[in-house]
Design a protein around this motif. Structure first.
Motif, PDB file in Angstrom:
ATOM      1  N   ARG A  77      93.488  46.735  78.586  1.00 47.04           N
ATOM      2  CA  ARG A  77      93.076  46.660  77.184  1.00 47.04           C
ATOM      3  C   ARG A  77      94.264  46.284  76.314  1.00 47.04           C
ATOM      4  O   ARG A  77      95.415  46.327  76.746  1.00 47.04           O
ATOM      5  CB  ARG A  77      92.490  47.989  76.720  1.00 47.04           C
ATOM      6  N   ILE A  78      93.974  45.949  75.069  1.00 42.39           N
ATOM      7  CA  ILE A  78      95.017  45.655  74.080  1.00 42.39           C
ATOM      8  C   ILE A  78      95.702  46.971  73.718  1.00 42.39           C
ATOM      9  O   ILE A  78      95.030  47.975  73.472  1.00 42.39           O
ATOM     10  CB  ILE A  78      94.404  45.000  72.820  1.00 42.39           C
ATOM     11  N   PRO A  79      97.035  47.012  73.657  1.00 44.69           N
ATOM     12  CA  PRO A  79      97.732  48.265  73.323  1.00 44.69           C
ATOM     13  C   PRO A  79      97.583  48.653  71.853  1.00 44.69           C
ATOM     14  O   PRO A  79      97.354  47.799  70.991  1.00 44.69           O
ATOM     15  CB  PRO A  79      99.197  47.964  73.654  1.00 44.69           C
ATOM     16  N   THR A  80      97.744  49.930  71.597  1.00 41.63           N
ATOM     17  CA  THR A  80      97.725  50.441  70.227  1.00 41.63           C
ATOM     18  C   THR A  80      99.097  50.225  69.573  1.00 41.63           C
ATOM     19  O   THR A  80     100.086  49.975  70.268  1.00 41.63           O
ATOM     20  CB  THR A  80      97.415  51.951  70.201  1.00 41.63           C
ATOM     21  N   TRP A 132      99.079  40.910  69.507  1.00 43.31           N
ATOM     22  CA  TRP A 132      97.962  41.694  68.997  1.00 43.31           C
ATOM     23  C   TRP A 132      98.137  43.171  69.346  1.00 43.31           C
ATOM     24  O   TRP A 132      98.652  43.502  70.407  1.00 43.31           O
ATOM     25  CB  TRP A 132      96.643  41.217  69.594  1.00 43.31           C
ATOM     26  N   THR A 133      97.696  44.030  68.441  1.00 42.90           N
ATOM     27  CA  THR A 133      97.549  45.457  68.714  1.00 42.90           C
ATOM     28  C   THR A 133      96.104  45.822  68.417  1.00 42.90           C
ATOM     29  O   THR A 133      95.400  45.076  67.730  1.00 42.90           O
ATOM     30  CB  THR A 133      98.496  46.327  67.857  1.00 42.90           C
ATOM     31  N   GLN A 134      95.643  46.938  68.927  1.00 45.62           N
ATOM     32  CA  GLN A 134      94.246  47.326  68.713  1.00 45.62           C
ATOM     33  C   GLN A 134      93.913  47.385  67.233  1.00 45.62           C
ATOM     34  O   GLN A 134      94.728  47.807  66.409  1.00 45.62           O
ATOM     35  CB  GLN A 134      93.969  48.682  69.341  1.00 45.62           C
ATOM     36  N   SER A 135      92.693  46.973  66.928  1.00 44.68           N
ATOM     37  CA  SER A 135      92.217  46.974  65.545  1.00 44.68           C
ATOM     38  C   SER A 135      90.719  47.222  65.538  1.00 44.68           C
ATOM     39  O   SER A 135      90.010  46.751  66.424  1.00 44.68           O
ATOM     40  CB  SER A 135      92.516  45.621  64.895  1.00 44.68           C
ATOM     41  N   SER A 136      90.241  47.928  64.536  1.00 44.86           N
ATOM     42  CA  SER A 136      88.798  48.146  64.408  1.00 44.86           C
ATOM     43  C   SER A 136      88.215  47.289  63.285  1.00 44.86           C
ATOM     44  O   SER A 136      87.025  47.293  63.052  1.00 44.86           O
ATOM     45  CB  SER A 136      88.507  49.625  64.137  1.00 44.86           C
ATOM     46  N   ASP A 137      89.062  46.520  62.611  1.00 47.70           N
ATOM     47  CA  ASP A 137      88.640  45.653  61.513  1.00 47.70           C
ATOM     48  C   ASP A 137      88.218  44.302  62.088  1.00 47.70           C
ATOM     49  O   ASP A 137      88.967  43.668  62.817  1.00 47.70           O
ATOM     50  CB  ASP A 137      89.819  45.472  60.546  1.00 47.70           C
ATOM     51  N   ASN A 138      87.010  43.847  61.756  1.00 50.23           N
ATOM     52  CA  ASN A 138      86.515  42.579  62.304  1.00 50.23           C
ATOM     53  C   ASN A 138      87.137  41.350  61.654  1.00 50.23           C
ATOM     54  O   ASN A 138      87.100  40.271  62.218  1.00 50.23           O
ATOM     55  CB  ASN A 138      84.995  42.505  62.176  1.00 50.23           C
ATOM     56  N   MET A 164      97.491  34.474  68.774  1.00 48.64           N
ATOM     57  CA  MET A 164      98.826  34.941  69.145  1.00 48.64           C
ATOM     58  C   MET A 164      98.793  35.490  70.564  1.00 48.64           C
ATOM     59  O   MET A 164      97.739  35.553  71.194  1.00 48.64           O
ATOM     60  CB  MET A 164      99.356  35.971  68.144  1.00 48.64           C
ATOM     61  N   ALA A 165      99.959  35.867  71.044  1.00 52.09           N
ATOM     62  CA  ALA A 165     100.087  36.366  72.410  1.00 52.09           C
ATOM     63  C   ALA A 165      99.458  37.751  72.535  1.00 52.09           C
ATOM     64  O   ALA A 165      99.289  38.471  71.548  1.00 52.09           O
ATOM     65  CB  ALA A 165     101.571  36.440  72.796  1.00 52.09           C
ATOM     66  N   VAL A 166      99.140  38.089  73.756  1.00 49.25           N
ATOM     67  CA  VAL A 166      98.608  39.416  74.040  1.00 49.25           C
ATOM     68  C   VAL A 166      99.245  39.939  75.322  1.00 49.25           C
ATOM     69  O   VAL A 166      99.499  39.208  76.262  1.00 49.25           O
ATOM     70  CB  VAL A 166      97.056  39.408  74.144  1.00 49.25           C
ATOM     71  N   ARG A 167      99.571  41.212  75.287  1.00 51.55           N
ATOM     72  CA  ARG A 167      99.995  41.968  76.467  1.00 51.55           C
ATOM     73  C   ARG A 167      98.926  43.034  76.646  1.00 51.55           C
ATOM     74  O   ARG A 167      98.441  43.605  75.689  1.00 51.55           O
ATOM     75  CB  ARG A 167     101.341  42.665  76.246  1.00 51.55           C
TER      76      ARG A 167
END
Length: 171
Positions: A77-80, A132-138, A164-167
């Motif tokens: 998953r995307i990290p916080t 990217w970091t976790q987000s609840s905003d659409n 952007m990049a994702v880990r």
């Protein structure tokens, strides 16, 4: 389900069938294989969280937030923001600039791909890494930015349409 991968582990003329079971014996610190496309990702555990230490490669190296969510391999998953903060602290960020860079810094590849703004195009390529970091905003996603050759970072919000990049981190 298995997928044929041309050239994976062998010569380009051979096919290898990959399935999710390829990672059955996987442990943190060992490369993890995305059985869907044969790409391998180095991994490390930092303070109990297992990270991919290189940018994930989906259809491209940069993804919108929605692409990053849907492309995540099963169990990742995307990290916080909190997980990023802990990782960056452990790898020497936001610490005394006179301190020696910790060995953990060299286990994590902080690539500076910049990001793609939907209106302005590429921003910060080879200057700043955006992740990217976790987000609840659409509409607006959370990100963390890491300038090249600096041990500092920033948090921000941007349109989820930006790329952007994702880990990923392991669930």
């Amino acid at each position: 389900m298995t997928l044929p991968i041309k050239g994976f582990f062998n010569s380009p003329e051979e096919f290898v069938m990959l399935s999710p079971e390829i990672n059955n014996d996987w442990t943190p610190g060992v490369d993890w294989v995305d059985w869907r496309n044969g790409m391998t990702y180095s991994t490390e555990e930092f303070d109990g969280v297992v990270w991919m230490t290189a940018n994930f490669m989906g259809a491209s190296k940069q993804m919108s937030y929605k692409e990053a969510e849907t492309t995540a391999p099963e169990g990742w998953r995307i990290p916080t923001i909190n997980e990023w903060n802990k990782l960056l602290e452990k790898t020497g960020f936001s610490s005394d600039p006179n301190q020696i860079i910790p060995d953990d810094y060299y286990l994590f590849n902080f690539e500076s791909e910049g990001y793609q703004d939907p209106l302005m195009g590429e921003i910060g390529v080879n200057q700043v890494g955006f992740f990217w970091t976790q987000s609840s905003d659409n509409e607006n996603g959370n990100y963390i930015s890491i300038p090249n050759r600096e041990l500092n970072y920033n948090h921000g919000k941007i349109s989820t349409m930006a790329k952007m990049a994702v880990r990923y981190v392991k669930d």
